[in-house]
Design a protein around this motif. Structure first.
Motif, PDB file in Angstrom:
ATOM      1  N   GLU A 186      13.662  -1.324   8.221  1.00 49.09           N
ATOM      2  CA  GLU A 186      14.515  -2.351   8.837  1.00 49.09           C
ATOM      3  C   GLU A 186      13.690  -3.505   9.377  1.00 49.09           C
ATOM      4  N   LEU A 187      12.556  -3.205   9.987  1.00 48.13           N
ATOM      5  CA  LEU A 187      11.695  -4.240  10.575  1.00 48.13           C
ATOM      6  C   LEU A 187      10.999  -5.081   9.509  1.00 48.13           C
ATOM      7  N   THR A 188      10.421  -4.414   8.510  1.00 43.53           N
ATOM      8  CA  THR A 188       9.563  -5.105   7.545  1.00 43.53           C
ATOM      9  C   THR A 188      10.246  -5.447   6.226  1.00 43.53           C
ATOM     10  N   GLY A 189      11.306  -4.721   5.900  1.00 44.96           N
ATOM     11  CA  GLY A 189      11.920  -4.887   4.592  1.00 44.96           C
ATOM     12  C   GLY A 189      11.203  -4.096   3.506  1.00 44.96           C
ATOM     13  N   ILE A 190      10.170  -3.348   3.876  1.00 46.26           N
ATOM     14  CA  ILE A 190       9.403  -2.559   2.910  1.00 46.26           C
ATOM     15  C   ILE A 190       9.973  -1.147   2.871  1.00 46.26           C
ATOM     16  N   ASP A 191      10.386  -0.716   1.674  1.00 50.45           N
ATOM     17  CA  ASP A 191      10.936   0.631   1.557  1.00 50.45           C
ATOM     18  C   ASP A 191      10.076   1.481   0.619  1.00 50.45           C
ATOM     19  N   ASN A 192      10.420   2.745   0.529  1.00 48.32           N
ATOM     20  CA  ASN A 192       9.640   3.697  -0.268  1.00 48.32           C
ATOM     21  C   ASN A 192       9.611   3.345  -1.748  1.00 48.32           C
ATOM     22  N   GLU A 193      10.691   2.804  -2.258  1.00 50.24           N
ATOM     23  CA  GLU A 193      10.733   2.405  -3.666  1.00 50.24           C
ATOM     24  C   GLU A 193       9.739   1.269  -3.942  1.00 50.24           C
ATOM     25  N   MET A 194       9.627   0.339  -3.013  1.00 49.17           N
ATOM     26  CA  MET A 194       8.724  -0.805  -3.195  1.00 49.17           C
ATOM     27  C   MET A 194       7.260  -0.378  -3.276  1.00 49.17           C
ATOM     28  N   VAL A 195       6.888   0.667  -2.560  1.00 54.04           N
ATOM     29  CA  VAL A 195       5.481   1.084  -2.519  1.00 54.04           C
ATOM     30  C   VAL A 195       5.163   2.210  -3.496  1.00 54.04           C
ATOM     31  N   ALA A 196       6.142   2.671  -4.240  1.00 53.22           N
ATOM     32  CA  ALA A 196       5.950   3.831  -5.124  1.00 53.22           C
ATOM     33  C   ALA A 196       4.815   3.622  -6.123  1.00 53.22           C
ATOM     34  N   ASP A 197       4.680   2.416  -6.660  1.00 51.78           N
ATOM     35  CA  ASP A 197       3.639   2.130  -7.641  1.00 51.78           C
ATOM     36  C   ASP A 197       2.514   1.260  -7.073  1.00 51.78           C
ATOM     37  N   ALA A 198       2.496   1.095  -5.765  1.00 51.83           N
ATOM     38  CA  ALA A 198       1.458   0.282  -5.115  1.00 51.83           C
ATOM     39  C   ALA A 198       0.140   1.055  -5.097  1.00 51.83           C
ATOM     40  N   PRO A 199      -0.989   0.348  -4.961  1.00 42.59           N
ATOM     41  CA  PRO A 199      -2.261   1.048  -4.839  1.00 42.59           C
ATOM     42  C   PRO A 199      -2.306   1.878  -3.560  1.00 42.59           C
ATOM     43  N   ASP A 200      -3.100   2.946  -3.568  1.00 40.89           N
ATOM     44  CA  ASP A 200      -3.273   3.713  -2.343  1.00 40.89           C
ATOM     45  C   ASP A 200      -4.218   2.963  -1.415  1.00 40.89           C
ATOM     46  N   VAL A 201      -4.404   3.481  -0.215  1.00 38.63           N
ATOM     47  CA  VAL A 201      -5.185   2.767   0.791  1.00 38.63           C
ATOM     48  C   VAL A 201      -6.635   2.573   0.355  1.00 38.63           C
ATOM     49  N   SER A 202      -7.195   3.509  -0.397  1.00 39.53           N
ATOM     50  CA  SER A 202      -8.599   3.362  -0.789  1.00 39.53           C
ATOM     51  C   SER A 202      -8.798   2.162  -1.706  1.00 39.53           C
ATOM     52  N   GLU A 203      -7.878   1.935  -2.623  1.00 37.55           N
ATOM     53  CA  GLU A 203      -7.980   0.761  -3.500  1.00 37.55           C
ATOM     54  C   GLU A 203      -7.670  -0.522  -2.730  1.00 37.55           C
ATOM     55  N   ALA A 204      -6.620  -0.486  -1.929  1.00 33.24           N
ATOM     56  CA  ALA A 204      -6.197  -1.685  -1.196  1.00 33.24           C
ATOM     57  C   ALA A 204      -7.260  -2.139  -0.197  1.00 33.24           C
ATOM     58  N   ILE A 205      -7.862  -1.202   0.530  1.00 33.51           N
ATOM     59  CA  ILE A 205      -8.838  -1.591   1.553  1.00 33.51           C
ATOM     60  C   ILE A 205     -10.115  -2.123   0.913  1.00 33.51           C
ATOM     61  N   LEU A 206     -10.492  -1.600  -0.230  1.00 31.77           N
ATOM     62  CA  LEU A 206     -11.671  -2.109  -0.925  1.00 31.77           C
ATOM     63  C   LEU A 206     -11.430  -3.541  -1.402  1.00 31.77           C
TER      64      LEU A 206
ATOM     65  N   VAL B  71       0.858  -1.184   0.000  1.00 29.55           N
ATOM     66  CA  VAL B  71       0.000   0.000   0.000  1.00 29.55           C
ATOM     67  C   VAL B  71       0.896   1.237   0.000  1.00 29.55           C
ATOM     68  N   ARG B  72       0.619   2.144  -0.916  1.00 31.40           N
ATOM     69  CA  ARG B  72       1.399   3.378  -1.009  1.00 31.40           C
ATOM     70  C   ARG B  72       0.905   4.377   0.045  1.00 31.40           C
ATOM     71  N   PRO B  73       1.748   4.685   1.036  1.00 33.13           N
ATOM     72  CA  PRO B  73       1.329   5.653   2.061  1.00 33.13           C
ATOM     73  C   PRO B  73       1.459   7.085   1.557  1.00 33.13           C
ATOM     74  N   GLU B  74       0.824   8.000   2.251  1.00 37.06           N
ATOM     75  CA  GLU B  74       0.932   9.417   1.902  1.00 37.06           C
ATOM     76  C   GLU B  74       2.277   9.996   2.319  1.00 37.06           C
ATOM     77  N   LYS B  75       2.808   9.487   3.438  1.00 36.31           N
ATOM     78  CA  LYS B  75       4.105   9.966   3.941  1.00 36.31           C
ATOM     79  C   LYS B  75       5.168   8.912   3.680  1.00 36.31           C
ATOM     80  N   LYS B  76       6.413   9.324   3.739  1.00 35.67           N
ATOM     81  CA  LYS B  76       7.541   8.417   3.530  1.00 35.67           C
ATOM     82  C   LYS B  76       7.628   7.390   4.667  1.00 35.67           C
ATOM     83  N   ILE B  77       8.092   6.205   4.315  1.00 37.14           N
ATOM     84  CA  ILE B  77       8.324   5.140   5.298  1.00 37.14           C
ATOM     85  C   ILE B  77       9.662   5.410   5.979  1.00 37.14           C
ATOM     86  N   GLY B  78       9.663   5.377   7.314  1.00 35.91           N
ATOM     87  CA  GLY B  78      10.893   5.616   8.067  1.00 35.91           C
ATOM     88  C   GLY B  78      11.847   4.435   8.031  1.00 35.91           C
TER      89      GLY B  78
END
Length: 194
Positions: A69-89, A57-64
């Motif tokens: 480090e905890l999840t392995g998910i970085d900003n590049e990985m979510v750049a083209d991901a759906p936003d929360v409205s698409e993902a939650i639906l 899910v692409r967040p509105e703010k940058k991932i810290g």
């Protein structure tokens, strides 16, 4: 400040055969200040895996850095991901009216409920089963019952933990072990909710 979740499903003390294990990864601990960055759900019928849903899910703010480090998910990985409205639906359609299951699942349910309500004005009203609650009964003297520590205790592989789909699989493996514990069988007999 905690928001009111009037139509939220109930925590159930049951051992279902049909359910949907859910796990999310987030940028923090509170739904009002943090964002979902991954949602996974694994559907089970008669205790067997039948379908999987997972999305970044692409967040509105940058991932810290700490979350990366905890999840392995970085900003590049979510750049083209759906936003929360698409993902939650998509998640809501996948889960349908299944009983949700997870480890400390109230955390996940609160984030998902708030996202669905914010985006669509719709409540996530699925009842849910918390596997952490079962482990508290089965392992009363076990300290720090994180999902990975309980999994390691039972010899369940934890490689890839802190990614949502892997965490769903680990949670289900722990749930399967809880179903075999005599104290859990007795505790849940004839109960439907708390």
């Amino acid at each position: 400040m905690e928001c009111q979740r009037d139509k939220k499903g109930k925590s159930r003390l049951i051992l279902p055969h049909d359910y949907c294990v859910v796990d999310i990864e987030t940028t923090g601990l509170t739904p009002t200040e943090s964002e979902i960055i991954e949602i996974s759900a694994v559907k089970y019928r008669d205790l067997r895996k039948v379908d999987t849903f997972t999305t970044l899910v692409r967040p509105e703010k940058k991932i810290g850095e700490m979350i990366t480090e905890l999840t392995g998910i970085d900003n590049e990985m979510v750049a083209d991901a759906p936003d929360v409205s698409e993902a939650i639906l998509r998640f809501s359609e996948f889960a349908a009216d299944d009983i949700l299951m997870g480890y400390n699942v109230n955390f996940d349910v609160n984030f998902l409920y708030d996202a669905l309500m914010k985006c669509y004005g719709k409540a996530l009203s699925n009842d849910f089963v918390d596997v952490l609650r079962l482990t508290r009964k089965a392992l009363p003297n076990f300290e720090r019952r994180s999902q990975t520590r309980v999994a390691a205790f039972y010899g369940i592989p934890i490689r890839g933990a802190h990614r949502a789909e892997t965490d769903c699989e680990i949670c289900n493996a722990i749930y399967q072990r809880m179903r075999e514990e005599p104290c859990i069988i007795e505790w849940t007999k004839g109960r439907t909710s708390v």
